[in-house]
Design a protein around this motif. Structure first.
Motif, PDB file in Angstrom:
ATOM      1  N   VAL A   1      -7.481 -11.823 -60.923  1.00 50.68           N
ATOM      2  CA  VAL A   1      -8.609 -11.478 -61.790  1.00 50.68           C
ATOM      3  C   VAL A   1      -9.796 -10.912 -60.981  1.00 50.68           C
ATOM      4  O   VAL A   1     -10.368  -9.888 -61.363  1.00 50.68           O
ATOM      5  CB  VAL A   1      -9.040 -12.698 -62.636  1.00 50.68           C
TER       6      VAL A   1
ATOM      7  N   GLU B   1     -15.659 -13.163 -62.705  1.00 53.31           N
ATOM      8  CA  GLU B   1     -14.297 -13.439 -62.216  1.00 53.31           C
ATOM      9  C   GLU B   1     -14.015 -14.944 -62.181  1.00 53.31           C
ATOM     10  O   GLU B   1     -12.875 -15.365 -62.287  1.00 53.31           O
ATOM     11  CB  GLU B   1     -14.084 -12.819 -60.830  1.00 53.31           C
TER      12      GLU B   1
ATOM     13  N   VAL C   1      -7.097  -6.781 -72.198  1.00 55.42           N
ATOM     14  CA  VAL C   1      -6.100  -7.032 -73.234  1.00 55.42           C
ATOM     15  C   VAL C   1      -4.951  -7.827 -72.624  1.00 55.42           C
ATOM     16  O   VAL C   1      -4.319  -7.383 -71.676  1.00 55.42           O
ATOM     17  CB  VAL C   1      -5.562  -5.705 -73.822  1.00 55.42           C
ATOM     18  N   SER C   2      -4.712  -9.010 -73.157  1.00 50.33           N
ATOM     19  CA  SER C   2      -3.628  -9.856 -72.658  1.00 50.33           C
ATOM     20  C   SER C   2      -2.724 -10.210 -73.828  1.00 50.33           C
ATOM     21  O   SER C   2      -2.939 -11.198 -74.524  1.00 50.33           O
ATOM     22  CB  SER C   2      -4.203 -11.122 -72.012  1.00 50.33           C
ATOM     23  N   GLY C   3      -1.771  -9.365 -74.079  1.00 51.34           N
ATOM     24  CA  GLY C   3      -0.860  -9.585 -75.197  1.00 51.34           C
ATOM     25  C   GLY C   3      -1.441  -9.079 -76.503  1.00 51.34           C
ATOM     26  O   GLY C   3      -2.591  -8.640 -76.558  1.00 51.34           O
TER      27      GLY C   3
ATOM     28  N   GLN D   1     -11.540 -16.892 -65.469  1.00 49.11           N
ATOM     29  CA  GLN D   1     -10.350 -17.680 -65.112  1.00 49.11           C
ATOM     30  C   GLN D   1     -10.463 -19.096 -65.678  1.00 49.11           C
ATOM     31  O   GLN D   1      -9.504 -19.654 -66.187  1.00 49.11           O
ATOM     32  CB  GLN D   1     -10.193 -17.741 -63.591  1.00 49.11           C
TER      33      GLN D   1
ATOM     34  N   ARG E   1      -3.372 -18.344 -69.793  1.00 52.81           N
ATOM     35  CA  ARG E   1      -3.829 -17.733 -68.540  1.00 52.81           C
ATOM     36  C   ARG E   1      -4.987 -16.790 -68.825  1.00 52.81           C
ATOM     37  O   ARG E   1      -5.921 -16.667 -68.050  1.00 52.81           O
ATOM     38  CB  ARG E   1      -2.694 -16.948 -67.885  1.00 52.81           C
ATOM     39  N   MET E   2      -4.886 -16.104 -69.941  1.00 52.68           N
ATOM     40  CA  MET E   2      -5.983 -15.252 -70.384  1.00 52.68           C
ATOM     41  C   MET E   2      -5.892 -15.165 -71.890  1.00 52.68           C
ATOM     42  O   MET E   2      -4.796 -15.153 -72.446  1.00 52.68           O
ATOM     43  CB  MET E   2      -5.849 -13.861 -69.746  1.00 52.68           C
ATOM     44  N   ASN E   3      -7.044 -15.144 -72.538  1.00 52.23           N
ATOM     45  CA  ASN E   3      -7.075 -14.977 -73.983  1.00 52.23           C
ATOM     46  C   ASN E   3      -6.727 -13.517 -74.312  1.00 52.23           C
ATOM     47  O   ASN E   3      -6.893 -12.654 -73.462  1.00 52.23           O
ATOM     48  CB  ASN E   3      -8.471 -15.316 -74.483  1.00 52.23           C
ATOM     49  N   PRO E   4      -6.265 -13.237 -75.540  1.00 55.06           N
ATOM     50  CA  PRO E   4      -5.853 -11.858 -75.847  1.00 55.06           C
ATOM     51  C   PRO E   4      -6.922 -10.787 -75.562  1.00 55.06           C
ATOM     52  O   PRO E   4      -6.608  -9.771 -74.966  1.00 55.06           O
ATOM     53  CB  PRO E   4      -5.489 -11.920 -77.327  1.00 55.06           C
ATOM     54  N   TYR E   5      -8.160 -11.018 -75.980  1.00 52.07           N
ATOM     55  CA  TYR E   5      -9.156  -9.962 -75.791  1.00 52.07           C
ATOM     56  C   TYR E   5     -10.448 -10.479 -75.174  1.00 52.07           C
ATOM     57  O   TYR E   5     -11.022 -11.466 -75.639  1.00 52.07           O
ATOM     58  CB  TYR E   5      -9.540  -9.323 -77.136  1.00 52.07           C
ATOM     59  N   THR E   6     -10.902  -9.793 -74.138  1.00 55.71           N
ATOM     60  CA  THR E   6     -12.235 -10.031 -73.596  1.00 55.71           C
ATOM     61  C   THR E   6     -12.964  -8.697 -73.592  1.00 55.71           C
ATOM     62  O   THR E   6     -12.450  -7.710 -73.061  1.00 55.71           O
ATOM     63  CB  THR E   6     -12.154 -10.595 -72.168  1.00 55.71           C
TER      64      THR E   6
ATOM     65  N   ASP F   1       5.410 -12.923 -71.381  1.00 58.21           N
ATOM     66  CA  ASP F   1       5.066 -14.278 -71.837  1.00 58.21           C
ATOM     67  C   ASP F   1       4.203 -14.274 -73.094  1.00 58.21           C
ATOM     68  O   ASP F   1       4.213 -15.223 -73.865  1.00 58.21           O
ATOM     69  CB  ASP F   1       4.264 -15.001 -70.739  1.00 58.21           C
ATOM     70  N   TYR F   2       3.404 -13.238 -73.234  1.00 56.43           N
ATOM     71  CA  TYR F   2       2.543 -13.135 -74.423  1.00 56.43           C
ATOM     72  C   TYR F   2       3.299 -12.543 -75.615  1.00 56.43           C
ATOM     73  O   TYR F   2       2.704 -12.219 -76.629  1.00 56.43           O
ATOM     74  CB  TYR F   2       1.342 -12.231 -74.144  1.00 56.43           C
TER      75      TYR F   2
ATOM     76  N   GLU G   1      -1.451 -11.660 -62.344  1.00 56.16           N
ATOM     77  CA  GLU G   1      -1.417 -13.102 -62.552  1.00 56.16           C
ATOM     78  C   GLU G   1      -1.614 -13.492 -64.012  1.00 56.16           C
ATOM     79  O   GLU G   1      -1.065 -14.491 -64.479  1.00 56.16           O
ATOM     80  CB  GLU G   1      -2.482 -13.786 -61.687  1.00 56.16           C
ATOM     81  N   THR G   2      -2.413 -12.719 -64.713  1.00 54.12           N
ATOM     82  CA  THR G   2      -2.699 -13.058 -66.109  1.00 54.12           C
ATOM     83  C   THR G   2      -2.027 -12.108 -67.097  1.00 54.12           C
ATOM     84  O   THR G   2      -2.244 -12.228 -68.305  1.00 54.12           O
ATOM     85  CB  THR G   2      -4.220 -13.035 -66.366  1.00 54.12           C
TER      86      THR G   2
ATOM     87  N   ARG H   1      -8.159 -20.910 -69.541  1.00 54.54           N
ATOM     88  CA  ARG H   1      -7.257 -21.999 -69.152  1.00 54.54           C
ATOM     89  C   ARG H   1      -7.769 -23.341 -69.686  1.00 54.54           C
ATOM     90  O   ARG H   1      -6.987 -24.198 -70.093  1.00 54.54           O
ATOM     91  CB  ARG H   1      -7.083 -22.042 -67.631  1.00 54.54           C
TER      92      ARG H   1
ATOM     93  N   THR I   1      -2.629  -8.915 -67.713  1.00 56.03           N
ATOM     94  CA  THR I   1      -3.739  -8.289 -68.433  1.00 56.03           C
ATOM     95  C   THR I   1      -3.814  -6.792 -68.141  1.00 56.03           C
ATOM     96  O   THR I   1      -3.657  -6.383 -66.989  1.00 56.03           O
ATOM     97  CB  THR I   1      -5.064  -8.939 -67.975  1.00 56.03           C
TER      98      THR I   1
ATOM     99  N   ARG J   1       4.517 -11.917 -66.830  1.00 58.25           N
ATOM    100  CA  ARG J   1       3.363 -12.515 -67.511  1.00 58.25           C
ATOM    101  C   ARG J   1       3.017 -11.783 -68.805  1.00 58.25           C
ATOM    102  O   ARG J   1       2.582 -12.391 -69.781  1.00 58.25           O
ATOM    103  CB  ARG J   1       2.144 -12.528 -66.564  1.00 58.25           C
TER     104      ARG J   1
END
Ligand code: SF4
Lengths: 462, 190
Positions: free
Chosen positions: B133, A250, B154-156, A254, A264-269, B26-27, B96-97, A258, B99, B23
């Motif tokens: 998160v 966690e 998955v973020s966007g 974060q 704020r977050m990358n597309p895929y983790t 935003d993506y 917040e992200t 950044r 996701t 958010r």
């Protein structure tokens, strides 16, 4: 042992590359602004940094315990663990896996660790093609080039150059240099390869000791392709990538996006834990790589460099890096982190000029998400470099370079560096002919057969 | 280890949902707000007439008549590639992200189905949205520890910034991500 080409010499050549400088300036300015915006948004940024530093220090202080815990957890969830004390041993594992499945190619996601051990060359020598699937890595691979930035490795290439390259190679007749068209060309070229791939290779951003979980952070989805579609997956993990618990992620999930892409977050983790029936690869190999890391651990001051999560924030703020680019550092780890990590990994006597590639301005330490005292380590390594260097001529170079870095004001800096560097070494040459320093280093090592040693034996033998 | 950073959010539910929607948008993902009884309409609005892979755990009520529901009978990657998209739920979502978090739950399916097709429509029940998160990770950590479930954040849509730092959506993962935010608890999940 071959030593790295002295930084001043490499830097002078890079400074003459106007395209690189312009692209690099644009890139680093853009990323810095993005980073500043999303970091400013996080009210607890400093608390996250403090936690990250503490977590990593705990890992480094008890690495043996966490490695054992991790290895046990990987095996309990159906994966195989291999201990590799150097590049040759790690490469041999991957080659063996590819051979045992009779494949002539593997799909690979961007990984600095596998660049460090020059895995692609080792695979090639064994008759296995390693297909780089990250957009930028594909560009470099198609052109036999070398990364210049750890986050945007092909940032020294502009869209017209990329279009011309694709038209020559993967997409004959490609006319548009629109980024969307270029991305589409790479998508089309790689899709069939992904769908047919039988063996995938990845690195790792984090490895969780308590559960044996590997975590990879990416943008394009090529990482998900490489780690999900093939039947077999090999993940090469530097031993410093461990974190104790899932909860620790966690903090890093974060800090990393950044600091790195300014998102704020990358597309895929992606997180995976062993093998899961009917979902993803059914055979998992985890290669735990030392390759000089335990040597770094032995230095109480320099050890902090192993906290690094490879975000590249320190590169983007560095007055030296933003002018010379990554190639000048002659290593897969450029910029401030390269200046402190590479000499420790390969031995200070093999990279004695790198700790001088800094003005000690401290910008790197301010942005580092894991609070590495980069200037402090640079000073520490400079002393070692001078002590390790016998030839007076070289020592004189250090003094000159150090003086230039020390007094440089931002605007006159590049020119001064160029002039200083020109004096002792006048030579020309293209960067592509730069011999891979780590290659030279690793090639001098004997190919060790895979030792079926237990972790405890392996660790005690350190 | 002292953890002085935020581990629990402070927003109430409407604020949390609003932040999540903002958010995600935003993506450059598409956000559709609806309520539990109108999910199928929302899906129809973005995938009318398309062939979608739909995991068995997805409630029949989410799938509009105009969408062809394709079961994942161990579809080969090339078969997944031939589909128009995929419709899933999610385990938890982080405001917040922006996701969504997938854990191969019955209404999410195995990892490959949300990767290969070019359109991913995901239904997020409002009560699955957490603020931070750490809260998101806390809810999936037991699934990893106890069941070795894979997790995908998955973020966007998939993206690259490798070409002169222009962000281009869609390289290898789904090029379109549609997030349907539903105002009441819907379906099953984890
Ligand atoms: S040293 Fe710090 S700032 Fe530089 S890449 Fe590593 S983590 Fe990032």
């Amino acid at each position: 042992m071959t030593t790295l080409r002295p930084f001043p010499l490499a830097a002078r050549e890079e400074l003459q590359n106007a395209q690189l400088r312009a692209n690099l300036r644009h890139a680093t300015d853009t990323i810095r602004a993005k980073r500043a915006r999303v970091v400013g948004e996080a009210p607890d940024w400093e608390e996250l940094r403090a936690a990250a530093a503490a977590i990593k220090d705990d890992v480094l202080a008890q690495l043996d315990r966490y490695l054992e815990q991790f290895a046990d957890a990987v095996e309990a969830s159906g994966g195989h663990v291999h201990w590799a004390e150097d590049a040759a041993a790690a490469n041999a594992v991957v080659v063996d896996v590819a051979r045992s499945h009779g494949v002539t190619s593997v799909v690979k996601m961007k990984s600095l660790t596998t660049d460090e051990i020059r895995l692609n060359e080792a695979l090639e020598a064994a008759g296995v093609e390693a297909l780089e699937t990250d957009f930028a890595e594909l560009i470099l691979q198609l052109d036999g080039d070398w990364p210049s930035h750890i986050l945007v490795p092909a940032i020294h290439r502009n869209r017209r150059e990329i279009r011309d390259l694709f038209a020559r190679t993967i997409s004959p007749g490609l006319a548009s240099d629109d980024p969307a068209a270029l991305a589409e060309a790479s998508r089309r070229y790689l899709r069939e390869r992904f769908l047919a791939a039988r063996v995938g290779v990845s690195g790792a951003n984090f490895a969780v000791a308590e559960s044996g979980t590997i975590c990879v952070v990416e943008s394009e989805g090529n990482g998900r392709m490489c780690t999900t579609l093939p039947e077999v997956l090999v993940s090469v993990v530097g031993i410093e990538k461990l974190v104790p618990t899932l909860a620790d992620l966690e903090v890093f999930l974060q800090l990393l996006p950044r600091s790195s892409t300014g998102e704020r977050m990358n597309p895929y983790t992606s997180l995976w834990t062993g093998v899961r029936a009917g979902d993803g690869p059914q055979e998992l190999h985890v290669v735990l790589l030392d390759n000089g890391r335990t040597r770094v651990l032995g230095d109480a001051t320099g050890r902090e460099a192993l906290r690094c999560i490879r975000c590249s924030a320190c590169l983007n703020v560095c007055p030296v890096y933003t002018r010379t680019g990554g190639h000048a550092y002659g290593s897969v780890y450029p910029g401030p982190i390269g200046a402190i990590l590479t000499p420790q990994l390969v031995g200070i006597e093999n990279a004695p000029t790198l700790p001088f590639a800094s003005s000690l301005c401290g910008a790197c330490a301010d942005v580092c998400p894991v609070r590495i005292d980069i200037p402090g380590i640079l000073v520490h390594l400079r002393a070692q470099a001078v002590a390790a260097t016998r030839r007076p001529g070289e020592r004189a170079v250090f003094v000159l370079v150090a003086a230039a870095f020390g007094s440089a004001r931002r605007f006159s800096f590049a020119q001064r560096l160029g002039r200083v560097a020109q004096r002792p070494f006048a030579r020309s040459g293209r960067i592509r002919s730069l011999p891979g320093p780590l290659a030279a280093w690793t090639r001098t090592r004997d190919l060790a057969p895979l030792a079926p040693r237990s972790f405890r034996d392996w660790w005690r033998a350190r | 280890m002292r953890r002085a950073y935020r581990r629990a959010g402070s927003l109430d539910r409407p604020e949390r949902v609003a932040l999540f929607c903002e958010r995600v948008a935003d993506y450059r993902a598409r956000v559709v707000r609806t309520d539990a009884s109108s999910i199928a309409d929302a899906v129809a609005g973005v995938a009318d007439g398309r062939r979608l892979c739909v995991p068995d755990g997805v409630p029949a009520g989410w799938v509009p008549a105009a969408v062809e529901r394709v079961r994942d009978d161990d579809l080969a990657p090339s078969e997944l590639d031939a589909l128009d998209g995929v419709l899933t739920g999610c385990t938890v979502a982080i405001a917040e992200t922006g996701t969504i978090v997938l854990t191969s739950a019955p209404d999410e399916g195995r990892r490959a189905i949300t990767l290969v097709p070019d359109l991913h429509v995901v239904v997020v029940a409002e009560d699955r949205i957490v603020e931070l998160v750490p809260e998101g990770l806390e809810s999936v950590a037991p699934l990893v520890r106890d069941e070795h479930r894979p997790v995908t954040f998955v973020s966007g849509p998939s993206a690259t910034s490798d070409i002169e730092l222009d962000r281009v959506e869609g390289v290898h993962g789904p090029r379109s991500l549609v997030v349907i935010v539903a105002a009441e608890r819907v379906g099953s999940g984890a």
